[in-house]
Design a protein around this motif. Sequence first.
Motif, mmCIF file in Angstrom:
data_model
loop_
_atom_site.group_PDB
_atom_site.id
_atom_site.type_symbol
_atom_site.label_atom_id
_atom_site.label_comp_id
_atom_site.label_asym_id
_atom_site.label_seq_id
_atom_site.Cartn_x
_atom_site.Cartn_y
_atom_site.Cartn_z
ATOM 1 N N GLU A 75 -0.298 14.976 0.248
ATOM 2 C CA GLU A 75 -1.427 14.286 1.028
ATOM 3 C C GLU A 75 -1.173 12.877 0.828
ATOM 4 O OE1 GLU A 75 -4.956 17.418 1.066
ATOM 5 O OE2 GLU A 75 -5.159 15.812 -0.272
ATOM 6 N N THR A 76 -0.966 12.174 -0.494
ATOM 7 C CA THR A 76 -0.761 11.063 -0.784
ATOM 8 C C THR A 76 0.610 10.486 -0.299
ATOM 9 O OG1 THR A 76 -2.308 11.481 -2.868
ATOM 10 C CG2 THR A 76 -1.193 9.312 -2.625
ATOM 11 N N ASN B 209 0.840 -1.328 0.034
ATOM 12 C CA ASN B 209 -0.117 -0.137 -0.153
ATOM 13 C C ASN B 209 0.975 1.310 0.041
ATOM 14 O OD1 ASN B 209 -2.182 -1.591 -0.018
ATOM 15 N ND2 ASN B 209 -2.650 -1.442 2.231
ATOM 16 N N ALA B 210 1.970 1.241 0.781
ATOM 17 C CA ALA B 210 2.786 2.372 0.876
ATOM 18 C C ALA B 210 3.383 2.652 -0.429
ATOM 19 C CB ALA B 210 3.916 2.307 1.757
ATOM 20 N N ARG B 211 3.797 1.438 -1.408
ATOM 21 C CA ARG B 211 4.503 1.774 -2.387
ATOM 22 C C ARG B 211 3.551 2.271 -3.392
ATOM 23 N NH1 ARG B 211 4.758 0.065 -7.297
ATOM 24 N NH2 ARG B 211 6.786 -0.423 -8.388
ATOM 25 N N SER B 212 2.221 1.641 -3.486
ATOM 26 C CA SER B 212 1.241 2.265 -4.197
ATOM 27 C C SER B 212 0.856 3.826 -4.351
ATOM 28 C CB SER B 212 0.159 1.647 -4.260
ATOM 29 O OG SER B 212 0.282 0.057 -4.637
ATOM 30 N N LYS B 213 0.973 4.112 -2.830
ATOM 31 C CA LYS B 213 0.475 5.617 -2.529
ATOM 32 C C LYS B 213 1.757 6.511 -2.929
ATOM 33 C CE LYS B 213 -3.689 5.478 -1.043
ATOM 34 N NZ LYS B 213 -4.735 6.222 -1.644
ATOM 35 N N ALA B 214 2.852 6.040 -2.906
ATOM 36 C CA ALA B 214 4.234 6.961 -3.286
ATOM 37 C C ALA B 214 4.237 7.068 -4.751
ATOM 38 C CB ALA B 214 5.511 6.023 -2.779
ATOM 39 N N MET B 215 3.829 6.071 -5.526
ATOM 40 C CA MET B 215 3.708 6.058 -7.123
ATOM 41 C C MET B 215 2.806 6.927 -7.403
ATOM 42 S SD MET B 215 6.239 4.480 -8.578
ATOM 43 C CE MET B 215 5.472 4.566 -10.254
ATOM 44 N N GLU B 216 1.552 6.868 -6.478
ATOM 45 C CA GLU B 216 0.419 7.768 -7.058
ATOM 46 C C GLU B 216 0.779 9.252 -6.709
ATOM 47 O OE1 GLU B 216 -4.518 8.093 -5.472
ATOM 48 O OE2 GLU B 216 -2.936 6.600 -4.673
ATOM 49 N N ILE C 151 3.816 10.682 -7.074
ATOM 50 C CA ILE C 151 4.464 11.190 -8.023
ATOM 51 C C ILE C 151 3.569 11.330 -9.396
ATOM 52 C CG2 ILE C 151 6.403 10.630 -9.954
ATOM 53 C CD1 ILE C 151 7.414 8.603 -7.645
ATOM 54 N N GLN C 152 2.536 10.778 -9.665
ATOM 55 C CA GLN C 152 1.616 11.091 -10.379
ATOM 56 C C GLN C 152 0.814 12.463 -10.458
ATOM 57 O OE1 GLN C 152 1.452 9.621 -13.695
ATOM 58 N NE2 GLN C 152 3.406 8.323 -12.641
ATOM 59 N N PHE C 153 0.653 12.503 -9.014
ATOM 60 C CA PHE C 153 -0.146 13.714 -8.822
ATOM 61 C C PHE C 153 0.809 14.956 -9.009
ATOM 62 C CE2 PHE C 153 -3.220 11.587 -5.892
ATOM 63 C CZ PHE C 153 -4.148 12.061 -6.606
ATOM 64 N N ALA C 154 2.191 15.001 -8.638
ATOM 65 C CA ALA C 154 2.955 15.872 -8.849
ATOM 66 C C ALA C 154 3.337 16.296 -10.482
ATOM 67 C CB ALA C 154 4.414 15.570 -8.286
ATOM 68 N N LYS C 155 3.428 15.155 -11.017
ATOM 69 C CA LYS C 155 3.609 15.299 -12.696
ATOM 70 C C LYS C 155 2.441 16.137 -13.173
ATOM 71 C CE LYS C 155 4.727 11.854 -15.023
ATOM 72 N NZ LYS C 155 4.826 10.435 -15.803
ATOM 73 N N ASN C 156 1.230 16.119 -12.482
ATOM 74 C CA ASN C 156 0.056 16.537 -13.111
ATOM 75 C C ASN C 156 0.009 18.092 -12.333
ATOM 76 O OD1 ASN C 156 -0.713 14.812 -14.884
ATOM 77 N ND2 ASN C 156 -1.763 13.661 -13.250
ATOM 78 N N GLU C 157 0.858 18.653 -11.700
ATOM 79 C CA GLU C 157 0.902 19.786 -10.876
ATOM 80 C C GLU C 157 0.016 19.788 -9.925
ATOM 81 O OE1 GLU C 157 0.944 22.919 -14.071
ATOM 82 O OE2 GLU C 157 3.043 22.014 -14.711
ATOM 83 N N GLU C 158 -0.457 18.554 -9.320
ATOM 84 C CA GLU C 158 -1.568 18.701 -8.288
ATOM 85 C C GLU C 158 -0.534 18.392 -6.949
ATOM 86 O OE1 GLU C 158 -5.240 16.554 -9.117
ATOM 87 O OE2 GLU C 158 -3.939 15.862 -10.877
ATOM 88 N N PHE C 159 0.020 19.644 -6.443
ATOM 89 C CA PHE C 159 0.884 19.404 -5.376
ATOM 90 C C PHE C 159 0.372 19.092 -3.900
ATOM 91 C CE2 PHE C 159 3.071 22.048 -8.691
ATOM 92 C CZ PHE C 159 4.031 20.958 -9.057
ATOM 93 N N VAL C 160 -0.767 19.602 -3.727
ATOM 94 C CA VAL C 160 -1.549 19.418 -2.534
ATOM 95 C C VAL C 160 -1.705 18.117 -2.352
ATOM 96 C CG1 VAL C 160 -3.384 19.825 -0.953
ATOM 97 C CG2 VAL C 160 -2.130 21.734 -2.053
ATOM 98 N N LYS C 161 -2.396 17.264 -3.470
ATOM 99 C CA LYS C 161 -2.829 15.846 -3.484
ATOM 100 C C LYS C 161 -1.604 15.175 -3.530
ATOM 101 C CE LYS C 161 -6.964 16.290 -5.948
ATOM 102 N NZ LYS C 161 -7.764 15.803 -7.117
ATOM 103 N N ALA C 162 -0.463 15.461 -4.176
ATOM 104 C CA ALA C 162 0.764 14.751 -3.923
ATOM 105 C C ALA C 162 1.511 14.829 -2.728
ATOM 106 C CB ALA C 162 1.713 15.355 -5.004
ATOM 107 N N ALA D 120 10.064 9.414 -4.148
ATOM 108 C CA ALA D 120 8.782 10.201 -4.399
ATOM 109 C C ALA D 120 9.043 11.505 -3.744
ATOM 110 C CB ALA D 120 7.586 9.472 -3.981
ATOM 111 N N GLU D 121 9.508 11.773 -2.591
ATOM 112 C CA GLU D 121 9.357 12.958 -1.771
ATOM 113 C C GLU D 121 10.352 14.021 -2.640
ATOM 114 O OE1 GLU D 121 10.220 14.550 2.645
ATOM 115 O OE2 GLU D 121 10.575 12.273 2.029
#
Length: 106
Positions: free
Chosen positions: A38-39, A16-23, A25-36, A90-91
Motif C-alpha cells: 500500500e505504501t 514524498n515518493a522517496r519517503s514512502k518507498a523507504m517506509e 521497505i520498513q514495513f516489509a522488514k517487519n513482515e507487514e507486506f500488505v502495508k508495504a 523498494a519493489e
Amino acid sequence: MDYEKTVIGLIVNSGNARSKAMESIQFAKNEEFVKAKETLQQASDELGEAHKVQTDLIQQEAGGTKHDVTLLMVHAQDHLMNAMTLKDLAEEMIDLHEKLHKNLVK
C-alpha cells in the motif's frame, strides 16, 4: 503557476515518493507486506504527480517556452530520478522479503 513554484512542487512530490518507498521497505522488514505494498503504491502515486509536472515542463519547452536551467531545477531532477530508482529498488526488496518469509514459514 510560476516556474519556481512548479519546480518546488516537483521536489516535494519526489521527496514524498522517496519517503514512502523507504517506509514500504520498513514495513516489509517487519513482515507487514500488505502495508508495504500500500505504501509503495502511495510512492507510485507521488511519482505520477511528479512525472506530470516534468512532462508539462518538457511540453512547454517543446512548444517554445524556454526556462532557465537553474540549480533548483537540477536539484528537482536529481530528486525525481533518486525517487524513481528507490521506488524500483523498494519493489524488489519487498518481493525479496516476502519470498524469504514464505520460505522460512514452510
